[in-house]
Scaffold this motif. Structure first.
Motif, PDB file in Angstrom:
ATOM      1  N   ARG A  33      34.044  33.193  36.759  1.00 21.24           N
ATOM      2  CA  ARG A  33      32.656  33.200  37.186  1.00 21.24           C
ATOM      3  C   ARG A  33      32.149  31.799  37.294  1.00 21.24           C
ATOM      4  O   ARG A  33      31.397  31.461  38.193  1.00 21.24           O
ATOM      5  CB  ARG A  33      31.833  33.984  36.193  1.00 21.24           C
ATOM      6  N   LYS A  80      33.272  30.434  40.422  1.00 13.81           N
ATOM      7  CA  LYS A  80      32.481  30.924  41.535  1.00 13.81           C
ATOM      8  C   LYS A  80      31.134  30.238  41.556  1.00 13.81           C
ATOM      9  O   LYS A  80      30.615  29.847  42.596  1.00 13.81           O
ATOM     10  CB  LYS A  80      32.280  32.427  41.369  1.00 13.81           C
ATOM     11  N   ASP A 105      31.191  26.931  42.959  1.00 10.83           N
ATOM     12  CA  ASP A 105      31.197  26.949  44.414  1.00 10.83           C
ATOM     13  C   ASP A 105      29.779  27.069  44.925  1.00 10.83           C
ATOM     14  O   ASP A 105      29.390  26.454  45.904  1.00 10.83           O
ATOM     15  CB  ASP A 105      32.016  28.142  44.934  1.00 10.83           C
ATOM     16  N   GLU A 119      27.794  39.063  39.844  1.00 13.50           N
ATOM     17  CA  GLU A 119      27.861  37.847  40.650  1.00 13.50           C
ATOM     18  C   GLU A 119      26.467  37.453  41.028  1.00 13.50           C
ATOM     19  O   GLU A 119      26.116  36.299  41.154  1.00 13.50           O
ATOM     20  CB  GLU A 119      28.666  38.091  41.909  1.00 13.50           C
TER      21      GLU A 119
END
Lengths: 591, 154
Positions: free
Chosen positions: A261, A264, A267, A462
């Motif tokens: 996570r 992510k 990113d 997310e």
């Protein structure tokens, strides 16, 4: 999900229910007959139900005979037939009862050992009445956690976990659960057997992944090399006798999820400065590893045991159904009567209100709103964490980060949110903040707690990341709010870490969270204040026999609860605050 | 001597024990724990302390007398004694135990013997003082008076 609180019922059996903590069933184990007699008398004066025992083996026998016969165990460290630490481990493993250690020896290393072995607190002899009066908090806290766990387990059974966050749970409740027990869900999803079966049955002993334990874990992982890592290898390296391969496996899973996570998130945060945790200049996913190791580094700053968060409990806090809240409140209000010591110098009504705004909704509604994209706030972690973390906090923060970004944001969130317009942006991203709030709400000043609480914040969604921007924005603003806390924290440090404080906060936090979302801000403030007042009787290990004067008349008097009531949107929250504070009150004393 | 006088004498005597460091705040705690349901609480606890201590002191003396001195065992005994002396507030005994443990750590037999003497001395002192104190209390009660609670300034 229906809220059933079997554990509550079992735990709070009849004598205790109405007048908790009176009637608390305490088992005292001490080979010194003089102390046994004195403690018995003292505990009786606290209206507790006391059973004394001169031998550790005898105590274990008693405990095994009546599994549900005691609420808490107090044991001396030095006993002829069995090491107190051993007894502590046994009790923790077999009965999962809170255990307090006592000794006339207050050496830090001993205390640390006690905490490492799972002691809820370490009392220095001679023990004062005030210290004993508050031992019920440990029982209460455990109950709360258990309830949360049970709830999360119930809710998570069969829940489809969607990693992409697009598939939120069916109902709000689930959603909350998801936030909280992100790891749990994952586990359910990927690893059907793991805990669920166990949890759905009667309470089972859960591994508490304390800061210390987690650090060992991370160290082992880093040593092996993240790619080559495996539960068995980690277990061997960690060298923790009572830990099982399964424990490590589930923890590893969570850790992996957390890291991915982070990845992510990194990113996502291309434009952001990256997360800067105090002295962690991290920007990239690798930073998280850095974080991990930094935990090890900073370990010394903080007592290990203070950050208790069980793997399974990570998200417990978030799982908070209305029912649950209701129950908690009920329980809380029971204790409210008895404890009304905390007072808060509520700093900023303004803050509270705004924060409340954001925290208004319950977890349940979290699922829908997430439209963080609407909030363009730059996501800069750097500030918030910095503010918050002074030395001691850092490790905590890092630890948290090790698990999830969310907590951080949550933390900041809730600190920051106060007065700002971020409030408005927050409200738009209500669900997120709500979620965040749950987590961080608890700990403004107490990172330790934060860590523990926030682990729960590791929401798997997310979408949570999306909310980060919101969070960060909100945090950025409120630096000020942290300062006092930081001061409080740093001033705490020299006192020798008051573990009980931390755990207190933890429980306070958790309770608060579950009870009400909107109490974050004020809560934090209170916490801060609380720290400054009251006696610090429990963990005085750094200060032999230092007596702290009572602050009850220091002027911090309980206006705050009223204050809160005014600002809070929900009345029910108020009563909840008090017991928490009293706990805190007792725990923290900063001279 | 009339009751008032006796009470004053007791108060001064008790105060002197605190001033001289023979007793510390823990003793006050004990006194405060005493109530109607347990009118002899302090005496009972102190008696337990006496019994336990004497046993420990004997064990220590015996251990030091051995050909091969087991310092670990002695240290354990001293630790215990430290614990129980702290329970009644026998401050000087407790402090003597702390010093004693240092010698045990160093495995210093001679130093340990000296410490044992020191501890014994302090123990006998506090024993005498407490026995006197209890006697004074008894006299007051026998004369129909009540034992005043010491004001805690700790």
């Amino acid at each position: 999900m229906s809220f059933s609180a079997p554990s509550m019922e079992n735990g709070f059996s009849s004598p205790r229910n109405d007048s908790f903590p009176a009637g608390l069933r305490v088992l005292v184990v001490d080979d010194d007959p003089t102390w046994l007699k004195i403690l018995e008398k003292m505990l009786k004066k606290c209206s507790y139900e006391v059973t004394t025992c001169g031998l550790a083996r005898e105590a274990l026998k008693l405990l095994r005979e009546r599994k549900d016969g005691y609420d808490i165990v107090i044991s001396d460290v030095n006993m002829p037939d069995m090491d107190g630490f051993k007894l502590l481990e046994h009790v923790g493993l077999e009965m999962d009862l809170p255990v307090l250690m006592m000794s006339v020896d207050g050496e830090t290393s001993r205390v640390m050992k006690g905490v490492q072995h799972g002691a809820c607190d370490y009392l220095l002899k001679p023990i004062r009445m005030k210290e004993l009066r508050n031992i019920w908090q440990h029982v209460f806290r455990k109950k709360i956690h258990e309830i949360r766990d049970i709830e999360s387990h119930d809710s998570y059974d069969g829940i489809q976990i969607s990693r992409n966050g697009s598939d939120l749970s069916d109902d709000g409740h689930m959603f909350c659960g998801e936030d909280l027990a992100y790891g749990k869900k994952r586990k359910d999803f990927e690893n059907k057997h793991d805990d669920i079966g166990d949890h759905s049955s009667t309470k089972k002993h859960r591994v508490v992944w304390s800061v210390d334990l987690h650090q060992k874990f991370v160290k082992a992982v880093n040593q092996i090399g993240f790619d080559k890592v495996g539960p068995k290898k980690i277990l061997d390296l960690m060298n923790v006798p009572w830990l099982t391969r399964e424990n490590v496996a589930s923890h590893l899973q969570k850790y992996r999820l957390y890291l991915s996570r982070l990845q992510k998130e990194n990113d996502l945060k291309a434009s952001f400065g990256g997360i800067k945790l105090s002295d962690l200049p991290s920007k990239d996913p690798a930073g998280s590893f850095g974080l991990q190791s930094s935990i090890n580094v900073n370990q010394n700053d903080v007592p290990n045991g203070s950050y208790q968060f069980s793997g399974d409990n990570f998200f417990a806090q978030d799982v908070d159904t209305k029912n649950h809240e209701g129950d908690l409140k009920r329980v809380v209000s029971e204790t409210t009567e008895t404890k009304r010591t905390l007072t808060a110098d509520l700093p900023d009504p303004q803050d509270m209100r705004s924060s409340q705004m954001s925290f208004d909704h319950s977890f349940g509604s979290l699922d829908s709103e997430v439209n963080f994209s609407a909030i363009p706030a730059p996501y800069s972690w750097s500030e918030a964490p910095k503010i918050q973390f002074k030395d001691e906090i850092k490790p905590l923060l890092q630890l948290e980060d090790g698990f999830s970004q969310l907590p951080l944001s949550g933390l900041h969130n809730h600190i920051q949110i106060d007065p700002l317009q971020s409030a408005s942006s927050i409200t738009s991203g209500l669900s997120m903040t709500g979620r965040e709030i749950c987590g961080p709400a608890k700990i403004k000043p107490l990172y330790a707690q934060y860590c523990s609480n926030h682990v729960s914040l590791l929401s798997p969604k997310e979408s949570a990341f999306d909310s980060f921007p919101v969070q960060s924005k909100s945090h950025v603003e409120k630096h000020q709010s942290f300062e006092p806390i930081s001061t409080a924290i740093s001033s705490m440090k020299p006192q020798g870490f008051n573990l009980s404080c931390i755990t207190d906060f933890e429980s306070c936090q958790r309770n608060l969270i579950s009870a009400t979302d909107s109490t974050f801000e004020p809560f934090n403030e209170d916490l801060r204040v609380c720290w400054l007042e009251g006696d610090c009787h429990s963990m005085n290990f750094g200060l032999p026999n230092v007596e702290f004067t009572d602050y009850t008349d220091a002027g911090f008097i309980a206006e705050f609860p009223i204050y809160f009531c005014d600002t809070l949107t929900s009345d029910t929250e108020c009563p909840f605050d008090q017991p928490e504070y009293s706990i805190v009150d007792q725990g923290l004393f900063l001279s | 001597m009339e009751v008032g006088q006796m009470q004053r004498r007791l108060a001064e005597y008790t105060k002197s024990l605190f001033m001289e460091g023979i007793l510390d705040a823990q003793f006050l705690q004990l006194q405060q724990l005493q109530d109607e349901s347990n009118p002899d609480f302090v005496v009972e606890v102190v008696t337990l302390f006496f019994d336990d201590s004497e046993k420990l002191l004997n064990d220590i003396a015996r251990a030091l007398d051995q050909q091969c001195v087991d310092f670990k065992k002695i240290d354990a005994h001293v630790h215990q004694l430290k614990g129980s002396s702290s329970s009644v507030g026998a401050q000087r005994v407790k402090n003597a135990c702390v010093a004693f443990r240092n010698f045990c750590e160093e495995q210093n037999a001679e130093g340990s013997l000296r410490c044992l003497q020191q501890v014994k001395q302090e123990y006998n002192l506090v024993k005498n003082k407490l026995e006197t104190l209890f006697r004074l209390e008894q006299q007051i009660v026998a004369a129909g008076g009540s034992v005043p609670m010491i004001e805690s300034s700790f």
